[in-house]
Design an enzyme around this catalytic site. Structure first.
Site, PDB file in Angstrom:
ATOM      1  CG  HIS A 117     -36.305  13.429   2.556  1.00 51.54           C
ATOM      2  ND1 HIS A 117     -36.059  12.469   3.512  1.00 51.54           N
ATOM      3  CD2 HIS A 117     -36.263  14.619   3.202  1.00 51.54           C
ATOM      4  CE1 HIS A 117     -35.882  13.071   4.688  1.00 51.54           C
ATOM      5  NE2 HIS A 117     -35.996  14.370   4.535  1.00 51.54           N
ATOM      6  CG  ASP A 193     -41.846  11.476   0.210  1.00 57.24           C
ATOM      7  OD1 ASP A 193     -42.678  12.005   0.979  1.00 57.24           O
ATOM      8  OD2 ASP A 193     -40.621  11.581   0.372  1.00 57.24           O
ATOM      9  CD  GLN A 196     -41.755  19.128   2.431  1.00 54.94           C
ATOM     10  OE1 GLN A 196     -42.515  20.092   2.575  1.00 54.94           O
ATOM     11  NE2 GLN A 196     -40.831  18.828   3.328  1.00 54.94           N
ATOM     12  CE  LYS A 219     -41.360  16.435   6.685  1.00 57.24           C
ATOM     13  NZ  LYS A 219     -40.182  17.228   7.024  1.00 57.24           N
ATOM     14  CB  CYS A 380     -32.816  14.713   4.471  1.00 57.54           C
ATOM     15  SG  CYS A 380     -32.555  14.801   6.233  1.00 57.54           S
TER      16      CYS A 380
HETATM   17  C1  LIG Z   1     -40.044  14.942   0.675  1.00 57.48           C
HETATM   18  C2  LIG Z   1     -39.827  14.411   2.045  1.00 57.48           C
HETATM   19  N1  LIG Z   1     -39.892  13.089   2.248  1.00 57.48           N
HETATM   20  C3  LIG Z   1     -39.709  12.555   3.470  1.00 57.48           C
HETATM   21  C4  LIG Z   1     -39.456  13.327   4.565  1.00 57.48           C
HETATM   22  C5  LIG Z   1     -39.242  12.664   5.884  1.00 57.48           C
HETATM   23  O1  LIG Z   1     -40.228  12.994   6.795  1.00 57.48           O
HETATM   24  P1  LIG Z   1     -40.125  12.480   8.300  1.00 57.48           P
HETATM   25  O2  LIG Z   1     -38.840  13.001   8.862  1.00 57.48           O
HETATM   26  O3  LIG Z   1     -41.314  13.076   8.960  1.00 57.48           O
HETATM   27  O4  LIG Z   1     -40.143  10.997   8.253  1.00 57.48           O
HETATM   28  C6  LIG Z   1     -39.391  14.721   4.401  1.00 57.48           C
HETATM   29  C7  LIG Z   1     -39.162  15.633   5.536  1.00 57.48           C
HETATM   30  O5  LIG Z   1     -38.073  15.915   5.959  1.00 57.48           O
HETATM   31  C8  LIG Z   1     -39.568  15.258   3.114  1.00 57.48           C
HETATM   32  O6  LIG Z   1     -39.489  16.570   2.921  1.00 57.48           O
END
Ligand SMILES: Cc1ncc(COP(=O)(O)O)c(C=O)c1O
Ligand SMILES: Cc1ncc(COP(=O)(O)O)c(C=O)c1O
Lengths: 423, 124, 423, 124
Positions: A117, A193, A196, A219, A380
């Site tokens: 991401h 990370d 998910q 999430k 993203c």
């Molecule tokens: C794998 C992953 N990493 C990071 C993020 C970023 O999360 P946040 O927008 O809550 O910072 C997301 C969500 O969009 C994600 O799916």
């Protein structure tokens, strides 16, 4: 077993019945239990934490710190000092890129993967300015991390390996314990990370043996504006502070300051108290469902979704075919819209797009008319889109309140969309 | 059918059978616009004689909204004074399209207008 | 006119009647209007903003952006692109210290004052590492910023002047428009810490002519976890990004990225959507009361409080005596606990503390027993405590729901405390 | 009076008239502890002979909880083996004090215990 129809009853937005919500990978809905916990805080002990010598402030502090302990235990961390509250996964990773980054020098290497991401990519790219090199592990044809390629990217100069546990596009579940071993054998730090994964499966930072893990409250049935950076306390201890201000200091003089203990050293200013309390209520809710059940439910659902997907002509979907290594995320396209090439397009005699291609925006808009919410775009993860050779995908993502019924609605609507847009 | 539904049908017609698609011979003002968010692309071409747009064509790739709006814009501009294009506002163009697009797709709907305006500017 | 008793009815935590809340400078209570706005969001359109092509995501985006416009207008900014959502004042100032800081070099000077909150001090002190010099303007005997001293601290090398609008300890209202002129005449940027002013008085960033202003939602009837960095768009535009991740980018490739437009460039990751919506509801509530009325109410209350304070023996209070330049913050001590000196204490024959001294902790604990919540300590302003020659103060802070009645309760309890602790 | 109220009275007594306040002659273990948050300070002094605490005194400045608990601790330690101090836990000491202190004041209540323990350690 988990009964998604019963679960959905706890979510007022879903129990009205006009919404088929398939975008939980972006953000989840909130059960009454979470909203009530926040409201109860506002109306019974809302106040600033940590320094108040009066009843409601002590009560607020206790709820805030209990939330920390609760969330900490949820991911298998015994010491709440390793649980730092941040806004979201993105801030957690930025905190690391700023603080760990200060200790890196030109030529040091950071290993990521092409499936990351943007939040686990852009913060590290900032460090290229000081000569840090970013290397990307590739994926195989099913969207799995390629272990050989990863091994070849990790070397003597690797300082940090930062990888997603579950891809938000491919659904791929990465074998993080093995990856941790790989990184540690190369004397590198290993960051997960968990945006998910923490919401979707039983998980233990100790047995993964990651050095840091980041995840977001919104999430996992909790509020937005709250997230967690888990870190091994002995590592967090050695990091310089990130933001300066109230609460993170021990003592301030005109000519400098000293820092507070963990985790406060990293929590500058008034924290999102109600956010932490709401997230703790979400954790209670999930624990009550049982994370094993949550994972099993999603696995069964994905198995069904992939079977149904096979019945739809021209539908391509991404990620591992084995539901055991595929989270509740289903990314797909109908037809493959080819990349645009100006010269060839200007010189061709007819439209290059054939009847079976359907743009993700059109799919998403069409589904919306039937009350089905899916996401369309790059999710993203632009470099992953490039790697897959697509400009965008549609993505339906499932969670504890989704049933086979929701999947059926999705596929029926997709068939209809194909008819509606047929040229 | 409601007005909205009629507009949606018109969009679909233009998407299925775009008008003025392809290379414009003698084009003297052209521009490619690209939306990085979804990859939608429109290459807009104009042939300008004096103060008048003699002809307009486009090629592109993307969702129905981005491609149909480009097709409709070519129809709208043919034979019109440049002034007409210059004074066409974003909200005016969205009104002509007649469909409700959410904030996320507004950019798609306006891709061709942006391309056309930039093409004129760049040709000066 | 503002009727605090009627106002208090909107605050369930206060309308129970067992709490006299005098700690609004730390955080304020929340009216039902704010909590309901958050709940309504959760139950009607909770979803991720900006990229969803379905109804509830479009609705969420619209509410989030309307919140931005509304809050933006509340402080007199016409262009919502200059309103960046952050967690709190602390993050806003850190954002500036990180981004502006990158453009500073050794020898450049930043001017602060001794009355600053740690949040407007520690982030700037970080920059001493690269040779940036911090200079502090002093206060006069009534706790007012000393204009002559400030003038002498601003010079050729001054790049940033960052000052609080209202002191959270002294209550001093600083003449920010004049200070802006002073800074700009020296070609310096001017930053206002508005944490204690935006909630309490009518205010207009255009007529102040500040370059940046920071404030927190939780101090103005809104939720915690949401705050604002206002900046002149043309200045924000030129800053490098702070955090990297989703939403703040235009395009990401493996070898780099380009940034999104304002204000999104500074909002990485999923924002605190419900926080922004809650803060917007708080702004509606305040606008409805009328900020002129809010200020007048506090002025009259402070006038009364200072009069009552004069009747209590051994009570010292801090800050300007003129309520026109004194916000709703009342910091005081009963007696003056002298600084501890080990040698002299070991060699004295008797206790150095006399009967009239009462420690702020004891005051605060005692008041708590009567349901009165005040704060005791350094109020995140240790250098100011040193400057005042005290280790701590007690602080009662007033807001729209506080009446003379609350002040009376405070002073009656203080008299009782003096008796209870008398040696 | 409830037990809690009795405890509060005892604290106040110790605060008003601290026991063992002042300089301890022949002190061979001492330590100053300081809480930066509120400025509360306790300087704790012990005279240790072999394995026994012969005498204890303190001086300090701060709130009733910090000063009264120091006073009570001097009483508790006099004539006790060092082991007694070493095995005295934070929660055990808070129990002895008998008053409920919120998280913000716990540090005040424990200032003297921390000072005493550190004094012994440093004297080794
Ligand atoms: C794998 C992953 N990493 C990071 C993020 C970023 O999360 P946040 O927008 O809550 O910072 C997301 C969500 O969009 C994600 O799916
Ligand atoms: C003047 C001033 N500045 C900054 C802050 C910090 O605010 P926050 O904790 O919301 O970041 C405060 C509040 O404590 C304050 O009073």
């Amino acid at each position: 077993m988990l009964d998604p129809v019963r679960v959905a009853k706890d979510f007022p937005i879903l129990s009205k019945g006009d919404l088929t919500y398939l975008d939980s990978a972006a953000t989840t809905q909130k059960p009454v239990q979470v909203v009530d916990a926040i409201e109860d805080y506002y109306y019974s002990c809302n106040s600033n934490v940590h320094r108040g010598i009066y009843r409601i402030s002590e009560e607020a502090t206790e709820r805030y710190e209990k939330a920390r302990e609760n969330i900490s235990q949820f991911v298998g961390s015994r010491d709440p000092a390793g649980t730092v509250f941040v806004r979201n996964t993105t801030e957690a990773i930025n905190l690391l890129s700023y603080t760990l980054g200060r200790q890196l020098k030109a030529g040091d290497e950071i290993v990521l993967s092409v499936m990351e991401h943007h939040s686990n990519m852009v913060p590290w790219q900032f460090l290229r300015e000081k000569g840090v090199v970013i290397r990307y592990a590739d994926i195989d044809s099913e969207g799995r991390l390629d272990p050989e390629d990863l091994k070849s990217k990790i070397g003597r100069k690797t300082r940090i390996v930062s990888l997603t546990h579950v891809s938000n596009v491919l659904g791929t579940v990465n074998p993080v314990s093995e990856l941790a071993k790989m990184a540690h054998e190369a004397s590198s730090l290993f960051i997960v990370d968990g945006a998910q994964s923490v919401p979707h499966m039983p998980l233990d930072v100790k047995s993964i043996d990651c050095d840091f893990m980041a995840f977001s409250g919104h999430k996992m049935l909790g509020p937005a504006g709250i997230g967690v950076l888990y870190g091994k306390p002995e590592l967090l201890m050695r990091l310089p502070p990130f933001m300066g201000g109230g609460d993170m200091i021990r003592e301030v003089r005109l000519d400098g300051a000293t820092w507070n203990d963990l985790p406060y050293k990293f929590e500058a200013g008034t924290p999102n108290i109600e956010g932490a309390i709401g997230l703790s209520a979400a954790v209670d809710y999930l624990r009550n469902l049982g994370m094993d059940n949550v994972r099993r439910h999603e696995m069964e659902l994905m198995d069904y979704v992939m079977k149904r997907a096979g019945e739809i002509e021209d539908l391509t979907y991404y990620g591992p075919r084995d539901p055991k290594v595929h989270g509740g995320v289903f990314s797909f396209n109908i037809g493959q819209i080819p990349a645009f090439d100006l010269e060839s397009e200007l010189n061709s005699r007819h439209l290059k797009i054939s009847s079976q291609e359907l743009h993700p925006h059109d799919i998403s808009s069409y589904l919306d008319q039937s009350g089905i919410a899916v996401r369309a775009g790059h999710h993203c993860a632009m470099p992953l889109m490039t790697r897959l050779g697509v400009q965008a995908t549609s993505r339906a993502s499932f969670y504890v309140y989704n049933s086979r019924d929701d999947a059926d609605k999705l596929f029926i609507a997709l068939e209809n969309a194909k008819k509606a847009f047929a040229r | 059918m409601s007005e909205e539904e009629i507009s949606a049908e018109i969009i679909l017609d233009h998407y299925r059978n775009p008008h003025n698609y392809g290379k414009l011979e003698g084009s003297n003002a052209s521009m490619t616009e690209y939306n990085p968010i979804c990859g939608d692309t429109v290459h807009f071409q104009l042939r300008i004689a004096g103060t008048v747009i003699e002809d307009a064509k486009f090629v592109g790739r993307g969702c129905s909204v981005s491609q149909a709006s480009a097709s409709m814009l070519t129809d709208m501009l043919k034979g019109k004074p440049i002034e007409y294009l210059e004074s066409l506002t974003e909200s005016g163009f969205l009104d002509v399209l007649g469909i409700k697009v959410g904030p996320a797709r507004e950019k798609c709907a306006l891709l061709s207008l942006t391309a056309a305006k930039k093409a004129v500017k760049a040709s000066r």
